[in-house]
Design an enzyme around this catalytic site. Structure first.
Site, PDB file in Angstrom:
ATOM      1  N   LYS A 220       0.864  -1.189   0.000  1.00 60.50           N
ATOM      2  CA  LYS A 220       0.000   0.000   0.000  1.00 60.50           C
ATOM      3  C   LYS A 220       0.901   1.239   0.000  1.00 60.50           C
ATOM      4  CE  LYS A 220      -1.707   2.789   2.966  1.00 60.50           C
ATOM      5  NZ  LYS A 220      -1.612   4.022   2.164  1.00 60.50           N
ATOM      6  N   PRO A 221       1.071   1.860  -1.188  1.00 57.59           N
ATOM      7  CA  PRO A 221       1.875   3.079  -1.217  1.00 57.59           C
ATOM      8  C   PRO A 221       1.067   4.241  -0.658  1.00 57.59           C
ATOM      9  CG  PRO A 221       0.988   2.648  -3.404  1.00 57.59           C
ATOM     10  CD  PRO A 221       0.520   1.510  -2.513  1.00 57.59           C
ATOM     11  N   GLU A 223      -1.093   7.473  -0.569  1.00 58.54           N
ATOM     12  CA  GLU A 223      -2.074   8.004  -1.515  1.00 58.54           C
ATOM     13  C   GLU A 223      -1.554   9.293  -2.170  1.00 58.54           C
ATOM     14  OE1 GLU A 223      -3.036   6.471   1.394  1.00 58.54           O
ATOM     15  OE2 GLU A 223      -3.720   4.849   0.098  1.00 58.54           O
ATOM     16  N   GLY A 273       6.754   5.004   8.485  1.00 63.05           N
ATOM     17  CA  GLY A 273       5.884   6.169   8.678  1.00 63.05           C
ATOM     18  C   GLY A 273       6.029   6.706  10.087  1.00 63.05           C
ATOM     19  N   SER A 274       4.976   7.348  10.573  1.00 65.27           N
ATOM     20  CA  SER A 274       5.073   8.023  11.866  1.00 65.27           C
ATOM     21  C   SER A 274       5.025   7.032  13.032  1.00 65.27           C
ATOM     22  CB  SER A 274       3.924   9.022  12.020  1.00 65.27           C
ATOM     23  OG  SER A 274       2.729   8.319  12.225  1.00 65.27           O
ATOM     24  N   GLU A 295       9.628   1.176  10.779  1.00 61.57           N
ATOM     25  CA  GLU A 295      10.666   2.194  10.602  1.00 61.57           C
ATOM     26  C   GLU A 295       9.947   3.524  10.802  1.00 61.57           C
ATOM     27  OE1 GLU A 295      12.516   4.939   9.397  1.00 61.57           O
ATOM     28  OE2 GLU A 295      12.519   4.207   7.333  1.00 61.57           O
ATOM     29  N   ARG A 323      18.116  17.364   2.807  1.00 61.31           N
ATOM     30  CA  ARG A 323      17.732  16.331   1.841  1.00 61.31           C
ATOM     31  C   ARG A 323      16.209  16.247   1.809  1.00 61.31           C
ATOM     32  NH1 ARG A 323      18.522  10.066   3.299  1.00 61.31           N
ATOM     33  NH2 ARG A 323      18.017   9.104   1.317  1.00 61.31           N
ATOM     34  N   CYS A 329      13.096  10.644   7.627  1.00 62.88           N
ATOM     35  CA  CYS A 329      13.138  10.245   9.043  1.00 62.88           C
ATOM     36  C   CYS A 329      14.543  10.385   9.617  1.00 62.88           C
ATOM     37  CB  CYS A 329      12.705   8.792   9.198  1.00 62.88           C
ATOM     38  SG  CYS A 329      11.081   8.522   8.551  1.00 62.88           S
ATOM     39  N   GLU A 426       9.871  15.886  15.739  1.00 58.37           N
ATOM     40  CA  GLU A 426      10.429  15.970  14.384  1.00 58.37           C
ATOM     41  C   GLU A 426       9.708  17.066  13.589  1.00 58.37           C
ATOM     42  OE1 GLU A 426      11.619  12.188  11.608  1.00 58.37           O
ATOM     43  OE2 GLU A 426       9.585  12.275  12.364  1.00 58.37           O
ATOM     44  N   PHE A 428      10.179  17.735  10.324  1.00 62.21           N
ATOM     45  CA  PHE A 428       9.940  17.214   8.966  1.00 62.21           C
ATOM     46  C   PHE A 428       9.814  18.349   7.948  1.00 62.21           C
ATOM     47  CE2 PHE A 428       8.617  13.355   6.529  1.00 62.21           C
ATOM     48  CZ  PHE A 428       9.516  12.488   7.132  1.00 62.21           C
ATOM     49  N   SER A 486      22.826   6.402   4.310  1.00 63.95           N
ATOM     50  CA  SER A 486      21.965   5.280   3.895  1.00 63.95           C
ATOM     51  C   SER A 486      22.553   4.572   2.679  1.00 63.95           C
ATOM     52  CB  SER A 486      20.573   5.797   3.523  1.00 63.95           C
ATOM     53  OG  SER A 486      20.037   6.535   4.578  1.00 63.95           O
TER      54      SER A 486
HETATM   55  C1  SIN Z   1      13.313   7.565   5.584  1.00 62.84           C
HETATM   56  O1  SIN Z   1      13.224   8.758   5.692  1.00 62.84           O
HETATM   57  O2  SIN Z   1      12.524   6.836   6.165  1.00 62.84           O
HETATM   58  C2  SIN Z   1      14.344   6.877   4.730  1.00 62.84           C
HETATM   59  C3  SIN Z   1      15.592   7.621   4.578  1.00 62.84           C
HETATM   60  C4  SIN Z   1      16.691   6.824   3.931  1.00 62.84           C
HETATM   61  O3  SIN Z   1      16.503   5.693   3.497  1.00 62.84           O
HETATM   62  O4  SIN Z   1      17.785   7.351   3.867  1.00 62.84           O
END
Ligand code: SIN
Length: 525
Positions: A220-221, A223, A273-274, A295, A323, A329, A426, A428, A486
């Site tokens: 499920k991506p 929306e 997600g959150s 995550e 970025r 996250c 956060e 964000f 990453s």
């Molecule tokens: C994320 O923000 O959840 C992923 C960031 C990443 O893979 O570097």
């Protein structure tokens, strides 16, 4: 079914006219409209502009015909109307994944590997179109969009190889007539729920290891960014991923989520997600005792020590903070600067931030695109107002960008302190608060004073200090003298309320495997 070009043009024009009515200049968007149209047209020609859900190897509409609009966050243009599915279609997707599981899981690792390798090659062959599509639906600068295609595809390549290395064990038996074995077997059907900030990489980071070891998946991506997911599914189909092995459903998020969680056929949920949503999923997954990988959110500290190489520290902090316009996250949320270099760092960092060009991610030289929604801008504003009311100084930015609506100026706040919302939550978004500290112990204490534990960064030229602090930080990821850490070959994941489980690397595939102990008894001498 691909979206007809005529409908696309008509909806874009109507939408742009509506924009001019709410004060967003038509002419400025007309230019972008042309390039969006060209991009969408090219995607359509290549069969990569998909608007239907992908279930059991077929493109399908929502049963009741409802659709969901997908907008470009930079221009508010309507990009597409995609199928808005709910619980019923999700059940069908689960059934198809369940039916496909046995035949997919009994393929040899080499056979699955070949198909994944083909998928990787197709993703890379369509790097440009996928990168542009990501910029259109997510807003990230094209350079970042193209970078994400490479990053996203790298998980598919890595797990195509790793498929062949799912080793079991043989254990020396405690009794002579016994032989003890450990087998690793795929968990079964996986539900993967992914966010809008990395429309491709967060999907491949889950789907590639799952498919590599023989699981089947319902994705499920978000929306807000389903088009990249659907294009990736089309390429998976072209690569030879069999019907039902990969399914994509989007639309009614709570119905889809509830259906995945309630199903006893779904054996594993992987979510990015959150933290708030992650906690709910974890609780709901208990109903059928599913495995979970989460995550979740972070509150990343970045510690700049007095002896840091300032050029490296400014460059690394800038990359880790801005970025994706601060919408990851792992983005730095708190910059802790030792008092001896505080003023100098603040000056150099502010100058670098001032130079970040903001605009539509498709434009040459743009380094910061829009935020995903206007609500994200409002959250940033709330954080800045709170910080300034508690004594923070605006060093750079601090207001909506003149491009309006979803654009925000890259911002630096000086003299931030622990009473501010930004020290706990956060943001964000593109806001970099600078906190002052005196000693190493104080920096570690401030850095760990949060319920989150995903990414952390530190800059120092002292190797002993670097190692000491890295060991003391309560985080799943530590970057030393580096802001972008990453990679598909290293484990990604958090501790505390930032999540459970790891993605990427050799550790990531374990999340999709069950360990089975087999005891062979009564062996004759
Ligand atoms: C994320 O923000 O959840 C992923 C960031 C990443 O893979 O570097």
């Amino acid at each position: 079914m691909a979206i007809p070009t005529a409908m696309l043009k008509l909806s874009l024009r109507t939408h742009l006219r509506n924009l001019s009515r709410i004060g967003i200049p038509y002419a400025a968007h007309l230019q972008r409209q042309m390039s969006s149209e060209a991009i969408l047209g090219r995607l359509k020609e290549k069969g990569l502009l998909r608007s239907q859900a992908f279930i059991a190897g077929k493109w399908v509409d929502a049963e009741d015909g409802t659709t969901l609009p997908v907008y470009n966050p930079a221009t508010q243009e309507l990009l597409a109307n995609v199928a808005c599915v709910g619980g019923k279609e999700t059940k069908e997707a689960i059934t198809s994944a369940n039916n496909a599981f046995y035949s997919w899981s009994i393929l040899t690792a080499a056979e699955r590997s070949k198909i994944l390798r083909k998928w990787y090659e197709l993703l890379m062959a369509h790097k440009e179109e996928l990168g542009q599509l990501m910029t259109l639906e997510n807003g990230k600068p094209l350079k970042e969009g193209l970078g994400e295609v490479v990053y996203g595809a790298s998980f598919v390549e890595f797990y195509a190889e790793e498929a062949k290395r799912v080793y079991g064990d043989i254990i020396p038996p405690p009794l002579g007539d016994r032989r003890l074995f450990v087998l690793k077997q795929p968990v079964g059907v996986v539900g993967a729920i992914t966010p809008w900030n990395f429309p491709l990489a967060m999907i491949t980071r889950k789907v590639a290891p799952a498919l590599a070891c023989g699981c089947t998946v319902v994705v499920k991506p978000s929306e807000l960014t389903p088009l990249t997911a659907l294009a990736a599914a089309e390429l998976a189909l072209q690569a030879g991923v069999p019907s039902g092995v990969l399914n994509v459903v989007m639309g009614n998020a709570s119905q889809i989520g509830d259906t995945l969680l309630a199903s006893s056929q779904v054996k594993k949920i992987s979510f990015t997600g959150s933290t708030a949503v992650g906690k709910k999923l974890m609780a709901a997954a208990a109903g059928t005792v599913k495995k979970v990988s989460l995550e979740l959110g972070g509150n990343a500290p970045c510690i700049i020590f007095d002896d840091a190489n300032l050029e490296v520290a400014v460059k690394g902090t800038l990359a880790a903070k801005f970025r994706n316009a601060g919408q990851t996250c792992v983005c730095v949320n708190r910059i802790l600067v030792q008092e001896g270099i505080y003023e100098k760092f603040a000056k150099l960092f502010s100058t670098a931030v001032q130079e970040l060009r903001v605009g539509n991610g498709l434009e040459e030289g743009v380094l910061q695109g829009p935020l995903i929604t206007h609500a994200a801008v409002q959250k940033v504003e709330k954080h800045i107002q709170d910080a300034v009311s508690k004594g923070a100084k605006l060093l750079v930015g601090g207001k909506q960008h003149n491009l309006g609506y979803t654009f925000y100026e890259p911002t630096v706040l000086g003299d931030a302190n622990s009473s501010m919302l930004i020290s706990r939550e956060e943001v964000f978004g593109p806001v970099a608060p600078l906190f002052r500290f005196k000693t190493e112990d104080e920096a570690i204490q401030i850095a760990n004073d949060t319920q989150f534990g995903l990414a952390s960064y530190l800059f120092t030229e002292n190797v002993s200090q670097a190692w000491r602090v890295a060991e003391a930080l309560e985080y799943g990821l530590v970057g030393i003298n580096e802001g972008i850490i990453s990679t598909e070959v290293a484990p990604f994941g958090g501790v505390k309320e930032s999540g459970v489980g790891r993605e990427g690397s050799k550790y990531g595939i374990d999340e999709y495997l069950e360990v089975k102990y087999v005891c062979l008894g009564n062996m004759k001498p």
